[in-house]
Scaffold this active site. Sequence first.
Site, PDB file in Angstrom:
ATOM      1  N   ARG A  76      -2.942   9.872   1.554  1.00  0.00           N
ATOM      2  CA  ARG A  76      -1.969  10.971   1.605  1.00  0.00           C
ATOM      3  C   ARG A  76      -1.271  11.163   0.261  1.00  0.00           C
ATOM      4  NH1 ARG A  76      -0.829  13.203   5.796  1.00  0.00           N
ATOM      5  NH2 ARG A  76       1.245  13.906   5.249  1.00  0.00           N
ATOM      6  N   CYS A  80      -3.684   8.373   8.072  1.00  0.00           N
ATOM      7  CA  CYS A  80      -3.969   8.060   9.476  1.00  0.00           C
ATOM      8  C   CYS A  80      -3.780   9.294  10.359  1.00  0.00           C
ATOM      9  CB  CYS A  80      -3.033   6.966   9.959  1.00  0.00           C
ATOM     10  SG  CYS A  80      -3.414   5.372   9.226  1.00  0.00           S
ATOM     11  N   VAL A 108       8.672   8.076  15.626  1.00  0.00           N
ATOM     12  CA  VAL A 108       8.371   8.667  14.311  1.00  0.00           C
ATOM     13  C   VAL A 108       7.168   9.602  14.375  1.00  0.00           C
ATOM     14  CG1 VAL A 108       7.783   8.154  11.907  1.00  0.00           C
ATOM     15  CG2 VAL A 108       9.375   6.670  13.151  1.00  0.00           C
ATOM     16  N   LYS A 143       0.843  -1.201   0.000  1.00  0.00           N
ATOM     17  CA  LYS A 143       0.000   0.000   0.000  1.00  0.00           C
ATOM     18  C   LYS A 143       0.876   1.249   0.000  1.00  0.00           C
ATOM     19  CE  LYS A 143      -1.581   2.899   3.558  1.00  0.00           C
ATOM     20  NZ  LYS A 143      -0.412   3.713   3.941  1.00  0.00           N
TER      21      LYS A 143
HETATM   22  C1  LIG Z   1       1.451   6.413   2.286  1.00  0.00           C
HETATM   23  C2  LIG Z   1       2.750   6.085   2.979  1.00  0.00           C
HETATM   24  O1  LIG Z   1       3.746   5.752   2.376  1.00  0.00           O
HETATM   25  N1  LIG Z   1       2.729   6.204   4.330  1.00  0.00           N
HETATM   26  C3  LIG Z   1       3.944   5.911   5.075  1.00  0.00           C
HETATM   27  C4  LIG Z   1       4.850   7.120   5.032  1.00  0.00           C
HETATM   28  O2  LIG Z   1       4.110   8.203   5.578  1.00  0.00           O
HETATM   29  P1  LIG Z   1       4.696   9.691   5.406  1.00  0.00           P
HETATM   30  O3  LIG Z   1       5.458   9.766   4.142  1.00  0.00           O
HETATM   31  O4  LIG Z   1       3.607  10.643   5.631  1.00  0.00           O
HETATM   32  O5  LIG Z   1       5.692   9.717   6.639  1.00  0.00           O
HETATM   33  P2  LIG Z   1       7.029  10.580   6.761  1.00  0.00           P
HETATM   34  O6  LIG Z   1       8.172   9.625   6.644  1.00  0.00           O
HETATM   35  O7  LIG Z   1       6.959  11.745   5.867  1.00  0.00           O
HETATM   36  O8  LIG Z   1       6.881  11.090   8.277  1.00  0.00           O
HETATM   37  C5  LIG Z   1       7.906  10.820   9.190  1.00  0.00           C
HETATM   38  C6  LIG Z   1       7.966  12.004  10.149  1.00  0.00           C
HETATM   39  O9  LIG Z   1       8.327  13.192   9.415  1.00  0.00           O
HETATM   40  C7  LIG Z   1       7.416  14.247   9.727  1.00  0.00           C
HETATM   41  N2  LIG Z   1       7.238  15.104   8.555  1.00  0.00           N
HETATM   42  C8  LIG Z   1       6.993  14.549   7.334  1.00  0.00           C
HETATM   43  C9  LIG Z   1       6.809  15.349   6.232  1.00  0.00           C
HETATM   44  C10 LIG Z   1       6.911  16.767   6.381  1.00  0.00           C
HETATM   45  O10 LIG Z   1       6.776  17.528   5.410  1.00  0.00           O
HETATM   46  N3  LIG Z   1       7.169  17.280   7.627  1.00  0.00           N
HETATM   47  C11 LIG Z   1       7.340  16.491   8.717  1.00  0.00           C
HETATM   48  O11 LIG Z   1       7.571  16.968   9.812  1.00  0.00           O
HETATM   49  C12 LIG Z   1       6.128  13.516  10.099  1.00  0.00           C
HETATM   50  O12 LIG Z   1       5.300  14.352  10.905  1.00  0.00           O
HETATM   51  C13 LIG Z   1       6.646  12.327  10.851  1.00  0.00           C
HETATM   52  O13 LIG Z   1       6.907  12.681  12.179  1.00  0.00           O
HETATM   53  O14 LIG Z   1       6.031   6.851   5.827  1.00  0.00           O
HETATM   54  C14 LIG Z   1       5.736   6.586   7.215  1.00  0.00           C
HETATM   55  C15 LIG Z   1       7.054   6.374   7.928  1.00  0.00           C
HETATM   56  O15 LIG Z   1       7.701   5.258   7.400  1.00  0.00           O
HETATM   57  C16 LIG Z   1       4.813   5.382   7.357  1.00  0.00           C
HETATM   58  O16 LIG Z   1       4.427   5.255   8.715  1.00  0.00           O
HETATM   59  C17 LIG Z   1       3.579   5.552   6.503  1.00  0.00           C
HETATM   60  O17 LIG Z   1       2.845   4.323   6.455  1.00  0.00           O
HETATM   61  C1  LIG Z   2       0.460   5.561   8.589  1.00  0.00           C
HETATM   62  C2  LIG Z   2       0.114   4.741   7.617  1.00  0.00           C
HETATM   63  O1  LIG Z   2      -0.416   5.126   6.402  1.00  0.00           O
HETATM   64  P1  LIG Z   2      -0.682   6.606   5.867  1.00  0.00           P
HETATM   65  O2  LIG Z   2       0.656   7.309   5.794  1.00  0.00           O
HETATM   66  O3  LIG Z   2      -1.269   6.337   4.493  1.00  0.00           O
HETATM   67  O4  LIG Z   2      -1.614   7.265   6.826  1.00  0.00           O
HETATM   68  C3  LIG Z   2       0.295   3.264   7.681  1.00  0.00           C
HETATM   69  O5  LIG Z   2       0.302   2.631   6.587  1.00  0.00           O
HETATM   70  O6  LIG Z   2       0.438   2.737   8.811  1.00  0.00           O
END
Ligand SMILES: CC(=O)N[C@H]1[C@@H](OP(=O)(O)OP(=O)(O)OC[C@H]2O[C@@H](n3ccc(=O)[nH]c3=O)[C@H](O)[C@@H]2O)O[C@H](CO)[C@@H](O)[C@@H]1O
Ligand SMILES: C=C(OP(=O)(O)O)C(=O)O
Length: 461
Positions: free
Chosen positions: A119, A143, A355, A45
Amino acid sequence: MTENESEGLKLDAQKAGARVGLTSDEIIINGGHPLKGRIEVRGAKNLAPKAMVAALLGKTTSVLRNVPNVSDIRVVAGLLALHGVQITRGTDPGEWRLDPSNVEQAHHADIDAHAGSSRIPILFCGPLLHRLGEAFIPDLGGCRIGDRPIDFHLEALRKFGAVVEKLPSGISLTAPNGLHGANIELPYPSVGATEQVLLTSVLAKGQTELRNAAIEPEIIDLICILQKMGAIITVEPNRVIFIEGVEELRGYDHRALFDRNEAASWASAALATRGDVFVGGAQQEEMMTFLNVFRKVGGDFEVHDDGIRFWHPGGDLKPVTIETDVHPGFMTDWQQPLVVALTQAVGESTIHETVYENRFGFTDALNQMGANIHVYKDGLQDDARRVKRREFEQAAVISGSTALTGAEIKVPDLRGGFSYLIAGLTAEGQTKVTNLGIISRGYENFIEKLRQLGADFVYEG
Ligand SMILES: CC(=O)N[C@H]1[C@@H](OP(=O)(O)OP(=O)(O)OC[C@H]2O[C@@H](n3ccc(=O)[nH]c3=O)[C@H](O)[C@@H]2O)O[C@H](CO)[C@@H](O)[C@@H]1O
Ligand SMILES: C=C(OP(=O)(O)O)C(=O)O
């Protein structure tokens, strides 16, 4: 896919929260039965929707295989259809064909779309700016496990030359002078921001250097897809990724990497229910850190060519201390389902969630069922830790083992929702789990898989 199916996909993109494969939003589980048998996991996913967005960058049709039937796929397919991508399904239900040749003709500035539960729409920015010179990105789903900011994304897009305007309903972007390479250092190895940079830089004029990049398996799989399309991307040591922009990309043919998060979820279910589950499609390399923890808790596993067998060998489960981290650390998405198994371990387990700042809300319902979980909203100091402590992290201490009893619980988020299914399977008595639609975001045909594994439940499907 016939024309009207494509219309159906467009409708998915225009309503928030599409749910897939469910005819009812609730299930009643009669707990106390070990899960036994074999299920299959398909594409991740957290990779497949990104691969579909990458198809926008190609001049020709892309073919993505091993695609799961989950709502995050439907939402992204709907948005692509709204932007004129012709989507057809191959003979194998997991095969999607994406023809982007009509994108320019189909463009209309007043796109009315929702991100639904996903997202991924934020990743449309770069490809649409390259194709159309403008983009509108609706508010994002995903989420509710923290604020989920996108500041890293917007900062990177500005460095590529985009003009970004945040509106009440989403984000409007233009690229008056096109997009050029950039030097970007992420404050944190964000998966999404890394994908944003990859999808924008491959057609940008010149070179891009990305420092402190995420290197999750799903990122590497996306890089393989972009390389098949004609991109020039080098993954260097120390989380540095170097991209040389090219003039044109072609379509790809790719089999999506398996979903390691779904695999780990079923493994945790096997442990919690004292069962024995073969997860077809699971591979060892992407799950090594999980497998170590699985064994330390007292589970056992066997790696086969076509999947991994996970089982509870008997005896007591043992407590562990876990620190979630970026890859190759313990994946944050793995912790919620495992928490339920840890309620059955004899002793005190600790999970440092480094995280996300709010990923333990789901434990309240588990405590209602008899678990003994204390959440430390400011985290816990532990000198033995290997992961650098982050400002907003939280911690949970799970004291076991505790007998769980059935309750009525409502799914709060994707992984918390699956952990509720595990809790119902583990508890004595009946558990009613509602708001199941969220689980269909990332778990394909989970009701049927529960049936295959001998779960005892009532589902008005
Ligand atoms: C759709 C998808 O692929 N979702 C995954 C993706 O979420 P996602 O890509 O949203 O997660 P990120 O790795 O970006 O987030 C990690 C951390 O960085 C922070 N952050 C992120 C972006 C930003 O612009 N600013 C910021 O502060 C977030 O708040 C969080 O604390 O990676 C996460 C970490 O492996 C997973 O849990 C999610 O399942
Ligand atoms: C946090 C998750 O997904 P998403 O970033 O799509 O909310 C997840 O797959 O556990």
